[in-house]
Design a protein around this motif. Structure first.
Motif, PDB file in Angstrom:
ATOM      1  N   GLY A 139       0.809  -1.210   0.000  1.00  0.00           N
ATOM      2  CA  GLY A 139       0.000   0.000   0.000  1.00  0.00           C
ATOM      3  C   GLY A 139       0.841   1.259   0.000  1.00  0.00           C
ATOM      4  O   GLY A 139       2.030   1.246  -0.292  1.00  0.00           O
ATOM      5  N   GLY A 140       0.187   2.353   0.345  1.00  0.00           N
ATOM      6  CA  GLY A 140       0.861   3.635   0.364  1.00  0.00           C
ATOM      7  C   GLY A 140       0.610   4.413  -0.908  1.00  0.00           C
ATOM      8  O   GLY A 140      -0.186   4.031  -1.769  1.00  0.00           O
ATOM      9  N   GLY A 141       1.302   5.544  -1.022  1.00  0.00           N
ATOM     10  CA  GLY A 141       1.108   6.435  -2.151  1.00  0.00           C
ATOM     11  C   GLY A 141       1.990   6.082  -3.332  1.00  0.00           C
ATOM     12  O   GLY A 141       2.888   5.244  -3.250  1.00  0.00           O
ATOM     13  N   ALA A 142       1.725   6.754  -4.444  1.00  0.00           N
ATOM     14  CA  ALA A 142       2.496   6.534  -5.671  1.00  0.00           C
ATOM     15  C   ALA A 142       3.930   7.028  -5.498  1.00  0.00           C
ATOM     16  O   ALA A 142       4.188   8.001  -4.787  1.00  0.00           O
ATOM     17  N   ILE A 143       4.857   6.336  -6.150  1.00  0.00           N
ATOM     18  CA  ILE A 143       6.272   6.696  -6.101  1.00  0.00           C
ATOM     19  C   ILE A 143       6.781   6.870  -7.524  1.00  0.00           C
ATOM     20  O   ILE A 143       6.507   6.039  -8.394  1.00  0.00           O
ATOM     21  N   LEU A 144       7.512   7.965  -7.754  1.00  0.00           N
ATOM     22  CA  LEU A 144       8.187   8.161  -9.028  1.00  0.00           C
ATOM     23  C   LEU A 144       9.604   7.638  -8.854  1.00  0.00           C
ATOM     24  O   LEU A 144      10.446   8.292  -8.237  1.00  0.00           O
ATOM     25  N   HIS A 145       9.855   6.429  -9.347  1.00  0.00           N
ATOM     26  CA  HIS A 145      11.173   5.794  -9.232  1.00  0.00           C
ATOM     27  C   HIS A 145      12.065   6.317 -10.353  1.00  0.00           C
ATOM     28  O   HIS A 145      11.862   6.005 -11.518  1.00  0.00           O
ATOM     29  N   HIS A 146      13.031   7.118  -9.999  1.00  0.00           N
ATOM     30  CA  HIS A 146      13.920   7.670 -11.010  1.00  0.00           C
ATOM     31  C   HIS A 146      15.327   7.739 -10.429  1.00  0.00           C
ATOM     32  O   HIS A 146      16.080   6.786 -10.524  1.00  0.00           O
ATOM     33  N   HIS A 147      15.662   8.855  -9.782  1.00  0.00           N
ATOM     34  CA  HIS A 147      16.987   8.988  -9.178  1.00  0.00           C
ATOM     35  C   HIS A 147      16.901   8.534  -7.719  1.00  0.00           C
ATOM     36  O   HIS A 147      16.807   9.340  -6.795  1.00  0.00           O
ATOM     37  N   LEU A 161       1.175  11.275  -4.130  1.00  0.00           N
ATOM     38  CA  LEU A 161       2.568  10.854  -4.114  1.00  0.00           C
ATOM     39  C   LEU A 161       3.027  10.518  -2.698  1.00  0.00           C
ATOM     40  O   LEU A 161       2.796  11.282  -1.754  1.00  0.00           O
ATOM     41  N   CYS A 162       3.680   9.373  -2.568  1.00  0.00           N
ATOM     42  CA  CYS A 162       4.128   8.883  -1.272  1.00  0.00           C
ATOM     43  C   CYS A 162       5.045   9.877  -0.566  1.00  0.00           C
ATOM     44  O   CYS A 162       4.962  10.057   0.645  1.00  0.00           O
ATOM     45  N   PHE A 163       5.930  10.538  -1.315  1.00  0.00           N
ATOM     46  CA  PHE A 163       6.902  11.417  -0.670  1.00  0.00           C
ATOM     47  C   PHE A 163       6.298  12.745  -0.228  1.00  0.00           C
ATOM     48  O   PHE A 163       6.999  13.573   0.357  1.00  0.00           O
ATOM     49  N   GLN A 164       4.998  12.931  -0.445  1.00  0.00           N
ATOM     50  CA  GLN A 164       4.279  14.067   0.114  1.00  0.00           C
ATOM     51  C   GLN A 164       3.515  13.657   1.379  1.00  0.00           C
ATOM     52  O   GLN A 164       2.829  14.488   1.974  1.00  0.00           O
ATOM     53  N   ARG A 165       3.635  12.419   1.775  1.00  0.00           N
ATOM     54  CA  ARG A 165       2.992  11.901   2.985  1.00  0.00           C
ATOM     55  C   ARG A 165       4.012  11.779   4.100  1.00  0.00           C
ATOM     56  O   ARG A 165       5.219  11.824   3.865  1.00  0.00           O
ATOM     57  N   ARG A 166       3.536  11.597   5.326  1.00  0.00           N
ATOM     58  CA  ARG A 166       4.422  11.387   6.470  1.00  0.00           C
ATOM     59  C   ARG A 166       3.859  10.272   7.345  1.00  0.00           C
ATOM     60  O   ARG A 166       2.676  10.285   7.693  1.00  0.00           O
TER      61      ARG A 166
END
Length: 264
Positions: free
Chosen positions: A81-89, A156-161
């Motif tokens: 689960g969790g939010g979307a992730i943009l896998h890049h760098h 986006l996952c990296f906007q969550r905590r």
């Protein structure tokens, strides 16, 4: 978290999106099968990078929520689960461990153990990282890291905590999620090294600190730090033939299929 067995350490550079996800599942199934049969397959710590920018959806997310700005990236739906992730760098990791019959729920000790190892490895590079829960007031209720559940958080996952997320200079740089199999537990997560042009609002370590990490050197440091914390000695290894074959099967039946992406 001490374990008497030697662990396996794997590194796969520039994997295709569906294959990256399928290998994690194949390892988890292998560890689960061995645990059921009574043989103790050791912890498997895997690091990998991505062949092309890839948007991965959390298991419960709707594919219709994906922004058009990601239309030119690869895409895959995770089994966690969790939010979307943009896998890049980024540097992605997975840790797969055997579990006891009837065991359920999240393993907070694994979240904290792996994240502590990454914190220590970052400190060796001169980067100050800390878990999000240390930035919260004592009265704030605890919040578990993401499992197979949906909420109203940002896309986006990296906007969550969540409590165990790692924070550098006020920004999230690492998040993890878990999934249970019959007799194993898979935990995987992403360490954001620098911002992607597809999600420039999410800075990575080099943007925040001007310190660039070499993935191969850094994964060795993480494994060393995790060994010091857990007692598991990791040795470089490769996928077994059975795991590689199973991963290809999973690509064809799940992660490589458009209907898996569009299932929600």
């Amino acid at each position: 978290m001490a374990d008497p067995h030697a662990g396996r350490l794997l590194f796969h550079r520039d994997g295709e999106s569906a294959w990256n996800m399928a290998v994690d599942q194949a390892i988890a199934e292998s560890v689960s099968g061995d645990a059921q049969s009574g043989s103790a397959r050791p912890y498997t710590l895997r690091f990998y990078t991505w062949a092309a920018p890839t948007l991965s959806l959390g298991y419960f997310q709707s594919s219709g929520d994906a922004s058009p700005r990601f239309d030119t990236t690869k895409r895959v739906r995770r089994s966690t689960g969790g939010g979307a992730i943009l896998h890049h760098h980024e540097l992605t990791y997975s840790l797969t461990v055997p579990s006891s019959a009837g065991e359920h729920g999240a393993r907070t000790d694994l979240y904290r153990g792996v994240h502590a190892a990454i914190i220590n490895a970052l400190h060796r590079q001169g980067i100050d990282a800390r878990p999000h829960y240390l930035n919260k007031t004592p009265a704030a209720p605890p919040r578990a890291a993401p499992t197979l559940a949906v909420d109203e958080d940002p896309f986006l996952c990296f906007q969550r905590r969540t409590d165990e997320d790692l924070i550098v200079s006020g920004y999230k740089v690492l998040g993890s999620a878990q999934r249970r199999f019959k007799r194993s537990l898979l935990q995987h997560g992403s360490l954001l090294l620098r911002a992607s042009e597809y999600a420039s609002e999410l800075p990575g370590l080099v943007d925040l600190t001007s310190i660039a990490l070499n993935p191969e050197t850094f994964l060795t440091r993480i494994s060393e730090e995790f060994e010091a914390l857990s007692g598991v000695a990791f040795q470089s290894d490769v996928l077994s033939a059975a795991e590689a074959t199973r991963a290809d099967e999973i690509v064809a039946s799940r992660f490589g299929r458009s209907d898996w992406w569009a299932r929600r």
